[in-house]
Enzyme design. Structure first.
Site, PDB file in Angstrom:
ATOM      1  N   GLY A  94     -44.707 -41.221 -27.769  1.00  0.00           N
ATOM      2  CA  GLY A  94     -45.689 -40.072 -27.593  1.00  0.00           C
ATOM      3  C   GLY A  94     -45.370 -38.860 -28.411  1.00  0.00           C
ATOM      4  N   GLU A 135     -40.107 -45.924 -27.358  1.00  0.00           N
ATOM      5  CA  GLU A 135     -41.427 -46.623 -27.912  1.00  0.00           C
ATOM      6  C   GLU A 135     -42.011 -46.013 -28.943  1.00  0.00           C
ATOM      7  OE1 GLU A 135     -43.149 -47.715 -24.375  1.00  0.00           O
ATOM      8  OE2 GLU A 135     -41.692 -49.218 -23.628  1.00  0.00           O
ATOM      9  N   ARG A 187     -47.276 -43.891 -33.253  1.00  0.00           N
ATOM     10  CA  ARG A 187     -47.766 -42.833 -34.319  1.00  0.00           C
ATOM     11  C   ARG A 187     -46.820 -42.224 -35.176  1.00  0.00           C
ATOM     12  NH1 ARG A 187     -52.604 -40.179 -32.546  1.00  0.00           N
ATOM     13  NH2 ARG A 187     -51.578 -40.623 -30.477  1.00  0.00           N
ATOM     14  N   ARG A 224     -60.901 -42.411 -34.267  1.00  0.00           N
ATOM     15  CA  ARG A 224     -60.239 -41.354 -33.626  1.00  0.00           C
ATOM     16  C   ARG A 224     -60.857 -40.201 -33.572  1.00  0.00           C
ATOM     17  NH1 ARG A 224     -56.275 -38.611 -33.993  1.00  0.00           N
ATOM     18  NH2 ARG A 224     -55.512 -38.837 -31.959  1.00  0.00           N
ATOM     19  N   TYR A 259     -61.699 -38.496 -30.062  1.00  0.00           N
ATOM     20  CA  TYR A 259     -60.952 -37.676 -29.511  1.00  0.00           C
ATOM     21  C   TYR A 259     -61.288 -36.314 -29.988  1.00  0.00           C
ATOM     22  CZ  TYR A 259     -58.169 -41.871 -28.862  1.00  0.00           C
ATOM     23  OH  TYR A 259     -57.862 -43.358 -28.694  1.00  0.00           O
ATOM     24  N   CYS A 301     -75.042 -45.455 -37.404  1.00  0.00           N
ATOM     25  CA  CYS A 301     -76.180 -44.751 -36.751  1.00  0.00           C
ATOM     26  C   CYS A 301     -76.034 -44.262 -35.790  1.00  0.00           C
ATOM     27  CB  CYS A 301     -77.070 -45.988 -36.488  1.00  0.00           C
ATOM     28  SG  CYS A 301     -77.534 -46.823 -37.875  1.00  0.00           S
ATOM     29  N   GLU A 302     -75.020 -43.084 -35.432  1.00  0.00           N
ATOM     30  CA  GLU A 302     -74.680 -42.221 -34.454  1.00  0.00           C
ATOM     31  C   GLU A 302     -74.336 -40.966 -34.941  1.00  0.00           C
ATOM     32  OE1 GLU A 302     -73.182 -43.202 -31.207  1.00  0.00           O
ATOM     33  OE2 GLU A 302     -73.124 -45.431 -31.445  1.00  0.00           O
ATOM     34  N   TYR A 325     -53.396 -45.984 -35.390  1.00  0.00           N
ATOM     35  CA  TYR A 325     -54.387 -45.992 -34.535  1.00  0.00           C
ATOM     36  C   TYR A 325     -55.721 -45.936 -35.633  1.00  0.00           C
ATOM     37  CZ  TYR A 325     -51.152 -45.148 -30.878  1.00  0.00           C
ATOM     38  OH  TYR A 325     -49.945 -45.471 -30.099  1.00  0.00           O
TER      39      TYR A 325
END
Ligand code: LLP
Length: 400
Positions: free
Chosen positions: A240, A278, A281, A317, A321, A346-347, A375
């Site tokens: 994290g 763990e 990132r 990402r 986010y 197309c967004e 990620y």
């Protein structure tokens, strides 16, 4: 590291500097480019700055590139997996079953069988139902399973809600109030070997205090269970640690890491057990970039768009986010232009950056999306069936 040398974006490995403009002459975009040497050196720094307080099980969900995995394996790391697929790939890249921690909220019976048969280091159990399934498998196979209970410390911190995982009401982990029944079940079941407790409160943690608070809580629980007679030996503090995508050097992270190491050292002074962590990132983000090429510069009355051959299909990402990454032109110049940098999907949400200033770009020139080693590729998808993105890795100045 990726940096500018004489105004040109380069991959610097030791004394060698490879210019990105030359790499894209050899390699067709879009591709992720990984700096294996940088990643290895950073991993070594991680160990020394944290004073080896915690054994690293790299969260391979952040990057499962083979060269990346092999590099961590050679450095002696373990791996945190969340599926049978990740576990198989890790083993193909040299990790032994004893190097594997198996996390995840939805492990299938087949996946648990694999973990038991192959004797993974630890299975992090996230629900009573999973524990019952595991007990059933162990009794059928007449084998024991070393497990840790993933506990939800219910400690909040500031991050995007999608990547917080340790609050009451989240699908992850177990709450303390559920433990009594679960521990009774474990006591009655010889095949279940409770070797530890684990947690992961979420990602992009910048203020370390909530993390320390959660670790402190888990450690107290661990000590309590030991007093109750459970022969615990592992405390898994999850991952994290955050990466600041707004800026590009490692200084902020180095300072954080030292603080992390120092506090772990004092928290775990005289601790009777092994601490494991763990990170995902924090180990990989800075060592990957996504290289893409300008298909069009589109000038509309209100905006100037850079339309790339890569978008949210290859790097999700930003859209998911609302977390923009820096965009690096291959060449720094004095004259800047204001752009929205978008992909071909197309967004309207397929946008890497809005109203940013970049050196003037032309059709056919390439740019890089920075800090996409975590990620990135792992979350790429085939939406709109655009050209798939590839991965390329360099070590010591050479393509692997
Ligand atoms: N351990 C467990 C049990 C996890 O669920 C995760 C991440 C990690 C470790 C590693 O966390 P890290 O050190 O990388 O923060 N796709 C999102 C991140 C989702 C993370 C999920 N779990 C993003 O791009 O921000």
């Amino acid at each position: 590291m990726f940096l500018y040398q004489n105004g040109q974006l380069a991959l610097k490995q030791g004394s060698q500097a490879l210019l990105l403009k030359e790499i894209v002459q050899q390699e067709k975009t879009p591709f992720y480019l990984y700096d294996i040497q940088g990643l290895r050196e950073w991993y070594r720094f991680f160990l020394s700055a944290t004073q080896n307080q915690a054994k690293v099980f790299f969260a391979m969900k952040s990057n499962f590139n083979e060269q990346v995995l092999r590099a961590f394996q050679k450095e002696g790391a373990g791996v945190d997996v969340v599926s049978g697929g990740e576990a198989r790939l890790a083993q193909d890249c040299g990790f032994q079953p004893q190097d594997i921690v198996f996390s995840g909220v939805g492990k299938t019976a087949e996946e648990l069988k694999m973990a038991v048969e192959q004797k993974f280091f630890q299975i992090n159990v996230e629900s009573f139902e999973e524990l019952k399934r595991l007990a059933q498998i162990c009794s059928e196979k007449n084998q024991t399973a070393p497990l840790a209970l993933r506990i939800n410390p219910n400690v909040n911190f500031s991050s995007h809600p999608y990547i917080k995982t340790g609050l009451s009401g989240h699908k992850f982990g177990l709450e303390e109030s559920e433990l009594k029944e679960i521990l009774t079940f474990i006591k009655k079941n010889q095949a279940l070997y409770l070797q530890g407790l684990s947690m992961h409160i979420g990602s992009q943690i910048f203020d370390l205090n909530p993390l320390f608070q959660a670790i402190h809580y888990l450690k107290s629980l661990y000590e309590q269970l030991k007093r109750e007679g459970f022969p615990l030996k592992v405390l898994d503090i999850g991952g994290g640690l955050g990466v600041n995508y707004q800026q590009g050097d490692l200084e902020e992270e180095k300072a954080k890491l030292k603080e992390f190491g120092k506090t772990l050292k004092s928290l775990f002074k005289n601790f009777d057990g092994q601490v494991i962590t763990e990170p995902g990132r924090f180990l990989t983000a800075r060592f990957g970039i996504l290289c893409a090429t300008v298909e069009y510069i589109k000038k509309s009355p209100k905006k100037q768009f850079v339309i790339l051959n890569s978008g949210m299909n290859h790097f999700l990402r930003t859209a998911l986010y609302s977390d923009p990454h820096r965009i690096l032109a291959f060449k720094q110049t004095q004259s800047l232009q204001k752009y929205d940098v978008v992909g071909p999907i197309c967004e309207t949400g397929d946008c890497f950056a809005k109203d940013i200033f970049l050196p003037e770009l032309k059709q056919g020139e390439s740019v890089a999306l920075a800090d996409t080693g975590a990620y990135g590729f792992v979350m790429a998808n085939s939406y709109n069936l655009q050209t798939p993105v590839r991965e390329i890795a360099f070590d010591q100045g050479k393509k692997l």
